[in-house]
Structures are given as structure tokens and as C-alpha cells.
Design a protein around this motif. Sequence first.
Motif, PDB file in Angstrom:
ATOM      1  N   ASN A   1       0.976  -1.216  -0.027  1.00 47.95           N
ATOM      2  CA  ASN A   1      -0.011  -0.054  -0.036  1.00 47.95           C
ATOM      3  C   ASN A   1       0.918   1.171   0.033  1.00 47.95           C
ATOM      4  OD1 ASN A   1      -2.444  -1.674   0.274  1.00 47.95           O
ATOM      5  ND2 ASN A   1      -3.239  -0.703   1.842  1.00 47.95           N
ATOM      6  N   ASN A   2       0.376   2.258  -0.633  1.00 45.13           N
ATOM      7  CA  ASN A   2       1.106   3.721  -0.459  1.00 45.13           C
ATOM      8  C   ASN A   2       0.933   4.267   0.721  1.00 45.13           C
ATOM      9  OD1 ASN A   2      -1.677   4.632  -0.594  1.00 45.13           O
ATOM     10  ND2 ASN A   2      -1.443   5.813  -2.358  1.00 45.13           N
ATOM     11  N   ASP A   3       0.115   3.932   1.788  1.00 43.60           N
ATOM     12  CA  ASP A   3       0.008   4.302   2.933  1.00 43.60           C
ATOM     13  C   ASP A   3       0.818   3.518   4.224  1.00 43.60           C
ATOM     14  OD1 ASP A   3      -1.327   2.217   3.106  1.00 43.60           O
ATOM     15  OD2 ASP A   3      -3.196   3.381   4.330  1.00 43.60           O
ATOM     16  N   THR A   4       2.174   3.089   3.622  1.00 43.86           N
ATOM     17  CA  THR A   4       3.174   2.510   4.385  1.00 43.86           C
ATOM     18  C   THR A   4       4.549   3.240   4.619  1.00 43.86           C
ATOM     19  OG1 THR A   4       3.590   1.220   2.439  1.00 43.86           O
ATOM     20  CG2 THR A   4       1.826   0.240   4.065  1.00 43.86           C
ATOM     21  N   LEU A   5       5.047   2.838   5.739  1.00 46.69           N
ATOM     22  CA  LEU A   5       6.589   3.332   5.625  1.00 46.69           C
ATOM     23  C   LEU A   5       7.356   2.380   6.372  1.00 46.69           C
ATOM     24  CD1 LEU A   5       5.625   6.930   7.716  1.00 46.69           C
ATOM     25  CD2 LEU A   5       6.455   6.614   5.450  1.00 46.69           C
ATOM     26  N   PHE A   6       8.723   2.016   5.542  1.00 44.34           N
ATOM     27  CA  PHE A   6       9.553   1.106   6.040  1.00 44.34           C
ATOM     28  C   PHE A   6      10.284   2.033   7.041  1.00 44.34           C
ATOM     29  CE2 PHE A   6       8.231  -1.135   2.821  1.00 44.34           C
ATOM     30  CZ  PHE A   6       8.946  -2.094   2.331  1.00 44.34           C
ATOM     31  N   ILE A   7      10.678   1.086   8.208  1.00 46.09           N
ATOM     32  CA  ILE A   7      11.692   1.445   9.171  1.00 46.09           C
ATOM     33  C   ILE A   7      12.859   0.512   9.364  1.00 46.09           C
ATOM     34  CG2 ILE A   7       9.699   2.503  10.493  1.00 46.09           C
ATOM     35  CD1 ILE A   7       9.404  -0.116  12.262  1.00 46.09           C
ATOM     36  N   GLU A   8      12.934  -0.441   8.528  1.00 46.93           N
ATOM     37  CA  GLU A   8      14.216  -1.460   8.616  1.00 46.93           C
ATOM     38  C   GLU A   8      14.217  -2.043   7.257  1.00 46.93           C
ATOM     39  OE1 GLU A   8      13.674  -4.222  11.362  1.00 46.93           O
ATOM     40  OE2 GLU A   8      11.654  -4.449  11.231  1.00 46.93           O
ATOM     41  N   ASN A   9      15.266  -2.920   6.892  1.00 45.77           N
ATOM     42  CA  ASN A   9      15.520  -3.485   5.720  1.00 45.77           C
ATOM     43  C   ASN A   9      14.385  -4.638   5.459  1.00 45.77           C
ATOM     44  OD1 ASN A   9      16.725  -4.089   3.275  1.00 45.77           O
ATOM     45  ND2 ASN A   9      18.585  -4.800   3.994  1.00 45.77           N
ATOM     46  N   THR A  10      13.371  -4.410   5.355  1.00 39.06           N
ATOM     47  CA  THR A  10      12.143  -5.264   5.440  1.00 39.06           C
ATOM     48  C   THR A  10      12.374  -6.334   4.061  1.00 39.06           C
ATOM     49  OG1 THR A  10      10.728  -4.166   6.683  1.00 39.06           O
ATOM     50  CG2 THR A  10       9.687  -5.439   5.482  1.00 39.06           C
ATOM     51  N   ILE A  11      12.593  -5.699   3.060  1.00 35.24           N
ATOM     52  CA  ILE A  11      12.672  -6.559   1.672  1.00 35.24           C
ATOM     53  C   ILE A  11      13.438  -7.554   1.689  1.00 35.24           C
ATOM     54  CG2 ILE A  11      13.070  -6.343  -0.692  1.00 35.24           C
ATOM     55  CD1 ILE A  11      11.783  -3.595  -0.798  1.00 35.24           C
ATOM     56  N   LEU A  12      14.706  -7.213   2.285  1.00 30.13           N
ATOM     57  CA  LEU A  12      15.743  -8.135   2.392  1.00 30.13           C
ATOM     58  C   LEU A  12      15.451  -9.331   3.277  1.00 30.13           C
ATOM     59  CD1 LEU A  12      18.541  -9.480   1.661  1.00 30.13           C
ATOM     60  CD2 LEU A  12      19.631  -8.030   3.615  1.00 30.13           C
ATOM     61  N   ILE A  13      14.878  -8.924   4.441  1.00 27.71           N
ATOM     62  CA  ILE A  13      14.463  -9.722   5.560  1.00 27.71           C
ATOM     63  C   ILE A  13      13.328 -10.851   4.929  1.00 27.71           C
ATOM     64  CG2 ILE A  13      13.299 -10.145   7.766  1.00 27.71           C
ATOM     65  CD1 ILE A  13      14.588  -7.470   8.684  1.00 27.71           C
ATOM     66  N   MET A  14      12.475 -10.376   4.262  1.00 31.32           N
ATOM     67  CA  MET A  14      11.364 -11.109   3.738  1.00 31.32           C
ATOM     68  C   MET A  14      11.770 -11.972   2.625  1.00 31.32           C
ATOM     69  SD  MET A  14       8.064 -10.847   4.677  1.00 31.32           S
ATOM     70  CE  MET A  14       8.925 -11.137   6.400  1.00 31.32           C
ATOM     71  N   LYS A  15      12.852 -11.435   1.669  1.00 33.63           N
ATOM     72  CA  LYS A  15      13.321 -12.416   0.857  1.00 33.63           C
ATOM     73  C   LYS A  15      14.088 -13.459   1.566  1.00 33.63           C
ATOM     74  CE  LYS A  15      16.864 -12.689  -2.761  1.00 33.63           C
ATOM     75  NZ  LYS A  15      17.888 -13.426  -2.118  1.00 33.63           N
ATOM     76  N   GLU A  16      14.772 -13.581   2.591  1.00 36.20           N
ATOM     77  CA  GLU A  16      15.490 -14.642   3.334  1.00 36.20           C
ATOM     78  C   GLU A  16      14.456 -15.429   3.936  1.00 36.20           C
ATOM     79  OE1 GLU A  16      18.207 -12.134   5.823  1.00 36.20           O
ATOM     80  OE2 GLU A  16      19.614 -12.005   4.517  1.00 36.20           O
ATOM     81  N   GLU A  17      13.455 -14.780   4.404  1.00 40.49           N
ATOM     82  CA  GLU A  17      12.364 -15.599   5.035  1.00 40.49           C
ATOM     83  C   GLU A  17      11.699 -16.413   4.032  1.00 40.49           C
ATOM     84  OE1 GLU A  17      10.702 -16.504   8.456  1.00 40.49           O
ATOM     85  OE2 GLU A  17      11.848 -14.598   8.275  1.00 40.49           O
ATOM     86  N   ILE A  18      11.138 -16.094   2.876  1.00 46.93           N
ATOM     87  CA  ILE A  18      10.502 -17.029   1.683  1.00 46.93           C
ATOM     88  C   ILE A  18      11.563 -17.846   1.471  1.00 46.93           C
ATOM     89  CG2 ILE A  18      11.047 -15.465  -0.232  1.00 46.93           C
ATOM     90  CD1 ILE A  18       7.919 -15.826  -0.784  1.00 46.93           C
ATOM     91  N   GLU A  19      12.693 -17.921   1.328  1.00 45.38           N
ATOM     92  CA  GLU A  19      13.661 -18.796   0.670  1.00 45.38           C
ATOM     93  C   GLU A  19      13.749 -19.999   1.610  1.00 45.38           C
ATOM     94  OE1 GLU A  19      17.375 -16.383  -0.167  1.00 45.38           O
ATOM     95  OE2 GLU A  19      16.307 -16.032  -2.250  1.00 45.38           O
ATOM     96  N   LYS A  20      13.251 -19.840   2.777  1.00 44.62           N
ATOM     97  CA  LYS A  20      13.161 -21.029   3.692  1.00 44.62           C
ATOM     98  C   LYS A  20      12.150 -22.005   3.445  1.00 44.62           C
ATOM     99  CE  LYS A  20      14.571 -18.227   7.696  1.00 44.62           C
ATOM    100  NZ  LYS A  20      14.094 -17.594   9.069  1.00 44.62           N
ATOM    101  N   TYR A  21      11.285 -21.701   2.493  1.00 41.00           N
ATOM    102  CA  TYR A  21      10.270 -22.719   2.029  1.00 41.00           C
ATOM    103  C   TYR A  21      10.206 -23.031   0.351  1.00 41.00           C
ATOM    104  CZ  TYR A  21       7.780 -20.570   6.291  1.00 41.00           C
ATOM    105  OH  TYR A  21       7.622 -20.130   7.557  1.00 41.00           O
ATOM    106  N   ASN A  22      10.266 -24.270   0.308  1.00 42.99           N
ATOM    107  CA  ASN A  22      10.149 -24.721  -0.977  1.00 42.99           C
ATOM    108  C   ASN A  22       8.776 -24.906  -1.604  1.00 42.99           C
ATOM    109  OD1 ASN A  22      12.930 -25.515  -1.013  1.00 42.99           O
ATOM    110  ND2 ASN A  22      12.514 -27.230   0.326  1.00 42.99           N
ATOM    111  N   GLU A  23       7.635 -24.750  -0.962  1.00 41.96           N
ATOM    112  CA  GLU A  23       6.214 -24.771  -1.244  1.00 41.96           C
ATOM    113  C   GLU A  23       5.845 -23.422  -1.467  1.00 41.96           C
ATOM    114  OE1 GLU A  23       7.428 -25.425   1.754  1.00 41.96           O
ATOM    115  OE2 GLU A  23       5.551 -25.768   3.049  1.00 41.96           O
ATOM    116  N   PRO A  24       4.809 -23.403  -2.239  1.00 41.32           N
ATOM    117  CA  PRO A  24       4.080 -21.905  -2.811  1.00 41.32           C
ATOM    118  C   PRO A  24       3.707 -21.363  -1.241  1.00 41.32           C
ATOM    119  CG  PRO A  24       3.199 -23.606  -4.121  1.00 41.32           C
ATOM    120  CD  PRO A  24       4.169 -24.371  -3.213  1.00 41.32           C
ATOM    121  N   VAL A  25       4.208 -20.129  -1.090  1.00 46.52           N
ATOM    122  CA  VAL A  25       4.047 -19.283   0.349  1.00 46.52           C
ATOM    123  C   VAL A  25       3.732 -18.144   0.006  1.00 46.52           C
ATOM    124  CG1 VAL A  25       6.448 -19.045   0.733  1.00 46.52           C
ATOM    125  CG2 VAL A  25       4.794 -19.331   2.664  1.00 46.52           C
ATOM    126  N   LEU A  26       2.904 -17.284   0.901  1.00 43.37           N
ATOM    127  CA  LEU A  26       2.727 -16.017   0.918  1.00 43.37           C
ATOM    128  C   LEU A  26       2.844 -15.312   2.167  1.00 43.37           C
ATOM    129  CD1 LEU A  26       1.401 -13.448  -0.967  1.00 43.37           C
ATOM    130  CD2 LEU A  26      -0.942 -14.012   0.266  1.00 43.37           C
TER     131      LEU A  26
END
Length: 312
Positions: free
Chosen positions: A88-113
Motif C-alpha cells: 500500500n502507498n500508506d506504508t512506511l519502512f523502518i528497517e530493511n524489510t525487503i531483504l528480511i522477507m526475501k531471506e524468510e521466503i527462501e526457507k520454503y520450497n512450497e508456494p508461500v505468501l
Amino acid sequence: MIDVSVVIVNYNQFSLLDNCLNSIVKHTQEINYEIIVVDNNSSEGDVSKITSKYQKVKLIQNKTNNRFSLANNQGIELALGKYVLLLNNDTLFIENTILIMKEEIEKYNEPVLIGCKLLNSDYSHQPSVVDFDTIGNLVGEYYFLAKVLPKVRFLNKYFLSLTSEDKQCEVDVVKGAFMFGRKADFINQNMLDVNFFFYNEENDYCFRFKLSGGKVIYSPNTSIIHLGGGSSNEMYGWFVIKNLSLSKIKFFQKHFKGIKFLVAVFIHYSGYLIRVPIYLLGGIFTLKVNLIRKAYYYFRTIFLYPKNIMIN
């Protein structure tokens, strides 16, 4: 090589968009990303004056308001990243969230959201997940029982937000302010359903995603600020109340059958009906015009029913 494509739908609200883009650029490091802004024919100025300030931004300028779901789909189709973040455009990042989420999703082999923790502007907790609609939690929502008995699980669709703020877990729905997944999975699920003009897109997408065997995960390992949900004094206008009602009925049309569908529709309209005298009397006794206006909007909504039956 692009790792993550961030898709942001915008309609007016240039100040929010500017702050959102600035926060992403400021806090995103050690990862290749792009930002795709899809502007739905904003009428209050030139959106390119905002997006041109940021090198990583691609701009799609629609000549009509292509509704929220279709605009997001435009961004997904254009995305070059392996992963896509619907934001959403009404959000603000306060840390390196995109990198954290990429590392998080790579723990899963199956489809995940995956969704992250959402915070109000004062950094207090904001409900970040929701349960799918059931007859029980519809009763709790429409008849105010969830507010009276918030700890009764089957009445409160936000119950997990009370218990799992700091616990990673599988959930029904992550809020649409932040949805992180693989582009291939978005494509395989036919992306967002364009029959939803505004609201309930994420509920429908998560429902289809889980039905096909995917997992929806809430991760508290990173947080963003979501301004849209932070005000308890929000004045609901006709656009909001009307589209909340229509999108909810469309969800029932698509995913509920038989008696469950009929009961859900009855709860919906009877719940809106009881709001009319509540807000009307509240406005009269407190001399607040916005409450009287709200009562009128709920009354108007009772006579609206979406014509297009959801069959997909």
C-alpha cells in the motif's frame, strides 16, 4: 538481475506515495529491487513529479481508474523480480524489510505468501492477520459481539492478532497492505480477482492460494508502519461503506454455497440495518454530523446488491 519487484497502486495521495517511496529507498540495502507504481488516473496532479525523484521506480499511468485489483495485476505482469511485494502507498519502512522477507521466503520450497507485522504510526501493534469469514465471526463482526467478547475465538476474526503478535505462524489472511510472494505463484493463481473493485481482494486471493495447497504465513521478524489502519476516528465515506458491502457480498457469492450463503447475506444486511439507528441516535445526542451521515450511508447500502454473480 532483479530480486524483488515492489508494486504500489496509487490514486492521488501524492504525499503518502512520496513518503512511502522515500522510506523504501532509505531502508532497502544489499538486494536488487525495483518499484513499480501503477497510478489509477490520479486527478490531483502529476504523479511523475513524485516518481521521477527515484531511480528505481517504473511508472504505469492508467487513463482510467482500473480498480485496485487490476492495477496490482498490471504491476505483477510487468515485474522482473523473482519475488513480488504488493504494498500500500500508506506504508512506511523502518528497517530493511525487503531483504528480511526475501531471506524468510527462501526457507520454503512450497508456494508461500508472507505478511509482516504492521504497526500504527505510534509503533503500537496493528492487526496484521485475519481469519476467513465464518458464520460465527460474521455474527461477532456485524452484531458487535467481537468487541464485547474479544477473547472468544469463533466470534473474532482478528483473534490471532491478539495472540500471535510475536509468533510466526500459518494464518488464513495477511492484510493487503503488505503481501510478499513469488511472482510465479501470483501468476499461477491468476493474480487478484478483478471482480473486486476495492476491498476483500486479499481475502479472496489467500482463500484461493490456500485452497490450491499454498501456505499463508505471518512473520513478526520485520515490521512496517501502516498509516491507513491507525486512526480510530476514521470517518467512513460513501465510497468506503458501499464498496466494503459489495466486496463482502461478492466474496460470499464466490465462496459460500446454499444455506451458508443465505445466512451470511442475512447477517450482513441485518448488521448494516442495526447500524442505522445506532449511528443516527449517536449523532443526534453527540451533535456529530459524521455519525448521522454514516447512518445514512448504511441505510443506502441496504438497497445495494452486486449484479455480477461470482462464478470463478
